[in-house]
Design an enzyme around this catalytic site. Sequence first.
Site, short mmCIF file in Angstrom:
data_model
loop_
_atom_site.label_atom_id
_atom_site.label_comp_id
_atom_site.label_asym_id
_atom_site.label_seq_id
_atom_site.Cartn_x
_atom_site.Cartn_y
_atom_site.Cartn_z
N SER A 25 0.83 -1.22 0.17
CA SER A 25 -0.07 0.08 0.14
C SER A 25 0.87 1.32 0.05
O SER A 25 1.18 1.73 1.01
CB SER A 25 -0.89 -0.26 1.17
N LEU A 29 2.01 4.41 5.69
CA LEU A 29 3.41 4.44 6.15
C LEU A 29 3.86 2.98 6.86
O LEU A 29 4.91 2.37 6.75
CB LEU A 29 3.67 5.55 7.17
N ARG A 141 -6.23 -4.80 -3.26
CA ARG A 141 -7.54 -4.66 -2.47
C ARG A 141 -8.79 -4.58 -3.68
O ARG A 141 -9.89 -4.75 -3.33
CB ARG A 141 -7.51 -3.20 -1.82
N GLU A 177 -13.26 3.58 -0.83
CA GLU A 177 -12.82 2.91 0.23
C GLU A 177 -13.84 2.63 1.18
O GLU A 177 -13.30 2.17 2.30
CB GLU A 177 -11.61 3.48 0.44
N ARG A 213 -7.57 8.10 -2.21
CA ARG A 213 -8.22 6.93 -2.51
C ARG A 213 -9.75 6.99 -2.67
O ARG A 213 -10.38 6.11 -2.90
CB ARG A 213 -7.83 5.50 -1.42
N HIS A 249 -6.63 6.95 4.70
CA HIS A 249 -8.07 7.23 4.69
C HIS A 249 -8.27 8.01 5.86
O HIS A 249 -7.60 8.27 6.85
CB HIS A 249 -8.78 5.66 5.39
N ASN A 364 0.57 -3.38 9.47
CA ASN A 364 0.14 -3.08 7.92
C ASN A 364 -0.71 -1.87 8.14
O ASN A 364 -1.70 -1.51 7.01
CB ASN A 364 -0.81 -4.62 7.62
N CYS A 370 -10.02 0.11 11.81
CA CYS A 370 -10.12 -0.34 10.53
C CYS A 370 -10.60 -1.89 10.31
O CYS A 370 -11.14 -2.31 9.45
CB CYS A 370 -8.80 -0.62 9.77
#
Length: 443
Positions: A25, A29, A141, A177, A213, A249, A364, A370
């Site tokens: 991704s 980061l 994704r 997203e 996104r 996001h 991740n 999330c």
Amino acid sequence: MSSTETLEVNFDGLIGPSHNYGGMSDGNLASQKNAGDVSNPREAALQGLEKMRLLVRAGFVQGVLPPLERPNLGFLVDAGFSGSTAEMIEAASKCAPRLLKAAYSASSMWTANAATVSPSSDTSDGRLHLTAANLSSMLHRSIEHPETVSALASIFGSEEHFSVHAALPMHADFADEGAANHVRLCGHHGGEGVELFVYGREAGESVVGFPARQTRLASESISRGHNLKPDRTVFARQAAKAINAGAFHNDVVCVGTLDTLFFHEFAFEDTDVTLAALREASKGLFELKPVMVPEAEVPLEDAIRAYLFNSQLLQWPGEDRLVLLAPLETQETDSTRAFCERMVAGNGPIGRVQFVDVRQSMRNGGGPACLRLRVVMTAEERAACHQGVLLDEAKIDALQDVVRATYRDRLSASDLADPRFVDECLTAREGLLNVLDLTDQLG
Ligand code: SUG
């Protein structure tokens, strides 16, 4: 589940057996930093299930979404591989390892990205609407949505109560997203609400810096599809500064529930305009309680590293004020810990912060927020959905037994080349689907 009230039900993603650090991704980061590290899928799934247990014990209705089938062999076929499964895996591992990582990604665990959800009290047809996110910005994704739609259709199958929409067109102009860029505010869960859609760019706008996104067009299309009232819907632009600092996001810098919006000073391109629009949209329903965290107290960089805002903001049974369920990393970062201590000592809407260990997912870029999809449901809707995915402690125990028996505790990128891992993943998922009584629909 005896309550007759309308409740917010969290559907957490059950972390799959192929959880790995693929570095897939761009703009995230943590994903970039931990790329290539050895993961521990067993620990990851157990951590996620313990978070669910915590909420079940507190008296919440807790749901779960099963992992998607991985590897996604159809994706490898689409990419031109052929022959037996073992031949495809071997060829992909040699000439296209990135495609193999995408085919194996366990990214569906982050169910905040599975769909955007509008409760029935906000929609003009009185049904609960869910639109699967196309996740078109990241390769690994972008292949989630067809299976996500099947899972949602199996769980929210009653057309009398639910409307499950397929993902928006797979074009950059419709980049979506899901709920990670959507906040629903209200006076009480069962009342009419205001839906805030946060987008990072306009359709057609070129990408500068880290990828934004979500487009405004995607957010508008979903609000149309869900039959939302325009005067109760707000579209706000995410600050480019936040995206370029790693907030891929909006839920990395903002979380809201009921009448409370908790956000960083640099979350929105124009905070005053966003708050004014929310106040206007909430007229006659509730009085907005904004809790803005100033840069001077928590620098954006710390907020993103510690995931302060990627927390669940919950109306905890028996407590007067809201509870922030934050990742341990928030406690371990000086500025965010100090902010939390000051915040709960004050008399604002958030009265307690509780920390949870979801480190495997955090590495991740996936915090507590999330890992869950919020679905505000009436008692009737709860009764109409697939009961197998609503958890009690016995079901959590059974899922953990499957995880302990079938998941590896070490997984590196080179392990994906082993064709035997395919069967291992399928067996693990079959065991989970069995516990959730979903084998017939998704097995
Ligand atoms: O889309 N990480 C996810 C994290 C999603 C977090 N979700 C929310 N903020 N709601 C993502 O970037 C990394 C996978 C890897 O690198 O192997 C990843 O997909």
